[in-house]
Design an enzyme around this catalytic site. Structure first.
Site, PDB file in Angstrom:
ATOM      1  CB  SER A  61      90.347  -6.126 -12.953  1.00  0.00           C
ATOM      2  OG  SER A  61      90.293  -6.986 -13.984  1.00  0.00           O
ATOM      3  CD  GLU A 119      82.921  -8.273 -12.550  1.00  0.00           C
ATOM      4  OE1 GLU A 119      83.612  -8.735 -13.460  1.00  0.00           O
ATOM      5  OE2 GLU A 119      82.988  -6.897 -12.484  1.00  0.00           O
ATOM      6  CD  GLU A 121      92.902 -17.462  -3.119  1.00  0.00           C
ATOM      7  OE1 GLU A 121      92.312 -18.654  -3.351  1.00  0.00           O
ATOM      8  OE2 GLU A 121      93.518 -16.917  -4.095  1.00  0.00           O
ATOM      9  CB  CYS A 152      96.025  -8.496  -5.670  1.00  0.00           C
ATOM     10  SG  CYS A 152      94.696  -9.025  -6.837  1.00  0.00           S
ATOM     11  CG  HIS A 186      90.851 -13.259 -20.528  1.00  0.00           C
ATOM     12  ND1 HIS A 186      92.105 -12.677 -20.328  1.00  0.00           N
ATOM     13  CD2 HIS A 186      89.964 -13.247 -19.257  1.00  0.00           C
ATOM     14  CE1 HIS A 186      92.090 -12.167 -18.863  1.00  0.00           C
ATOM     15  NE2 HIS A 186      90.781 -12.589 -18.394  1.00  0.00           N
ATOM     16  CB  CYS A 204      83.818 -15.446  -8.974  1.00  0.00           C
ATOM     17  SG  CYS A 204      83.267 -14.263 -10.377  1.00  0.00           S
ATOM     18  CB  CYS A 211      86.219 -16.869 -16.442  1.00  0.00           C
ATOM     19  SG  CYS A 211      85.422 -15.316 -16.267  1.00  0.00           S
ATOM     20  CB  CYS A 270      92.055 -14.616  -8.660  1.00  0.00           C
ATOM     21  SG  CYS A 270      90.757 -14.899  -9.733  1.00  0.00           S
ATOM     22  CB  CYS A 292      88.674 -17.841 -13.284  1.00  0.00           C
ATOM     23  SG  CYS A 292      89.046 -17.202 -11.493  1.00  0.00           S
TER      24      CYS A 292
HETATM   25  S1  SF4 Z   1      88.194 -14.483 -13.878  1.00  0.00           S
HETATM   26 FE1  SF4 Z   1      87.223 -12.825 -12.461  1.00  0.00          FE
HETATM   27  S2  SF4 Z   1      85.056 -12.754 -13.237  1.00  0.00           S
HETATM   28 FE2  SF4 Z   1      86.069 -14.448 -14.231  1.00  0.00          FE
HETATM   29  S3  SF4 Z   1      85.262 -16.334 -12.658  1.00  0.00           S
HETATM   30 FE3  SF4 Z   1      87.497 -15.427 -12.070  1.00  0.00          FE
HETATM   31  S4  SF4 Z   1      87.111 -13.940 -10.584  1.00  0.00           S
HETATM   32 FE4  SF4 Z   1      84.973 -14.239 -11.602  1.00  0.00          FE
END
Ligand code: SF4
Length: 352
Positions: A197, A166, A95, A108, A222, A115, A119, A339, A122
């Site tokens: 980031s 990441e 994306e 972006c 967070h 990933c 998290c 994301c 996410c």
């Molecule tokens: S917030 Fe960033 S590091 Fe965390 S799962 Fe989503 S893409 Fe990965």
């Protein structure tokens, strides 16, 4: 014959590659400009090269920006956010988002397919980690947009590596792509207009410090207690956030760039006054800015966005504690701009 990818090569690498085909050294600068300044997506566009040279290049190289295909594409109702899911030749998808701010266009970009960091809030991690993106694939995301923008005389002037993945776990390829974008014969985007980031991968922050560029650093925080952050962001068990904050302090000291701390506000989870207090206790007296992001809910994850009053209470508390704080302008809410949401929805559709 297996073709080699040409995007991502820097000028010396391009010189070497072209000279090995018997071309003159100066051709490399011409090709460099076509790829990175003029956003060409095919060798046919390179009009100052002879037909034979273009055919020779096409026989030996691919151009990643011309190889991607659009699997999904959305524009927000206000026309300011344009998001695409790009299919890569190996079947992976990634994306990328273009945002039109009052100061210009910002892209972006994603750094990985999927990933591994998992998290809790996410969508990118929903289907696990697939692979790192190459510098070519990172650049192809930007040049997909740039190729279209330049037809109206516009350009991407800011880059944030804040999409899926990441970046600190793929730092070499990320920096290779950013160096190309920084080059004065390419898009000439200043490092100060680039942001990486991270969720707090400490060795990556330390490596970025050693490398010494003036790229902006953003830390996805967070939560500001170990207990809550362990719950929301598993990375915290490996790299407790205080270590990430200390590494970010060293980064700020190295290049004088204020660190940004991102804080997604999740209703009833991390948006209470006690959470704001914990955050202020960590960041008070630091050269930084806090960016509050009211959550863009991911239905699969079961989190909700706090109401505006709660967001304002959190904001006001931090202000009272003299924290430099902003609330991120919400863009693309109507097109799943957080994301990983687009890719996750496509995988879900494919499984249905
Ligand atoms: S917030 Fe960033 S590091 Fe965390 S799962 Fe989503 S893409 Fe990965």
């Amino acid at each position: 014959m297996n073709k080699r990818e040409i995007m991502g090569l820097d000028l010396p690498e391009l010189q070497e590659a072209l000279m090995s085909l018997g071309l003159k050294k100066f051709r490399a600068e011409q090709v460099f400009r076509w790829l990175y300044e003029k956003a060409a997506v095919s060798f046919d566009e390179m009009s100052n090269l002879s037909k034979e040279t273009r055919a020779l290049l096409a026989a030996h190289f691919t151009i990643a920006a011309g190889e991607v295909r659009v699997l999904k594409e959305y524009r927000s109702a206000d026309g300011l956010t344009h998001k695409v899911l790009l299919g890569l030749p190996d079947g992976a998808s990634v994306e990328t988002v273009l945002m039109h701010h009052d100061y210009g266009y910002s892209a972006c970009l994603s750094s990985q397919v999927g990933c591994a960091m998992n998290c809790a809030f996410c969508a990118s991690g929903l289907h696990g980690f697939v692979r790192n993106l190459t510098a070519a694939e990172i650049l192809a995301q930007l040049y997909y947009f740039q190729n279209r923008l330049q037809k109206t005389g516009d350009r991407v002037s800011r880059v944030v590596i804040m999409g899926s993945g990441e970046p600190m776990l793929n730092l070499e390829q990320v920096l290779k792509a950013l160096d190309v974008l920084h080059h004065d014969k390419g898009q000439c985007i200043g490092y100060r207009n680039m942001t990486i980031s991270t969720c707090g991968v400490v060795p990556g922050i330390e490596e970025l410090t050693r490398q010494g560029r003036t790229i902006n650093l953003a830390i996805s925080l967070h939560a500001a207690t170990e207990e809550l952050r362990n719950r929301l962001m598993p990375v915290n068990r490996r790299y407790p956030f205080q270590q990430a904050v200390a590494a970010a302090d060293a980064y700020e000291k190295m290049n004088g760039r204020q660190v940004m701390y991102e804080y997604i506000l999740l209703a009833g989870i991390n948006d209470r006054e006690s959470d704001a207090r914990a955050l202020a206790d960590v960041l008070a007296h630091r050269e930084c800015v806090v960016n509050l992001i009211p959550a863009n809910p991911v239905p699969e994850k079961g989190f909700a966005r706090p109401d505006d009053r709660q967001v304002d209470r959190f904001f006001q508390y931090l202000k009272k504690r003299h924290i430099n704080v902003t609330v991120r302008k919400e863009m693309g809410k109507d097109i799943n701009a957080a994301c990983g949401q687009l890719r996750a929805s496509m995988i879900k559709e494919a499984k249905a």
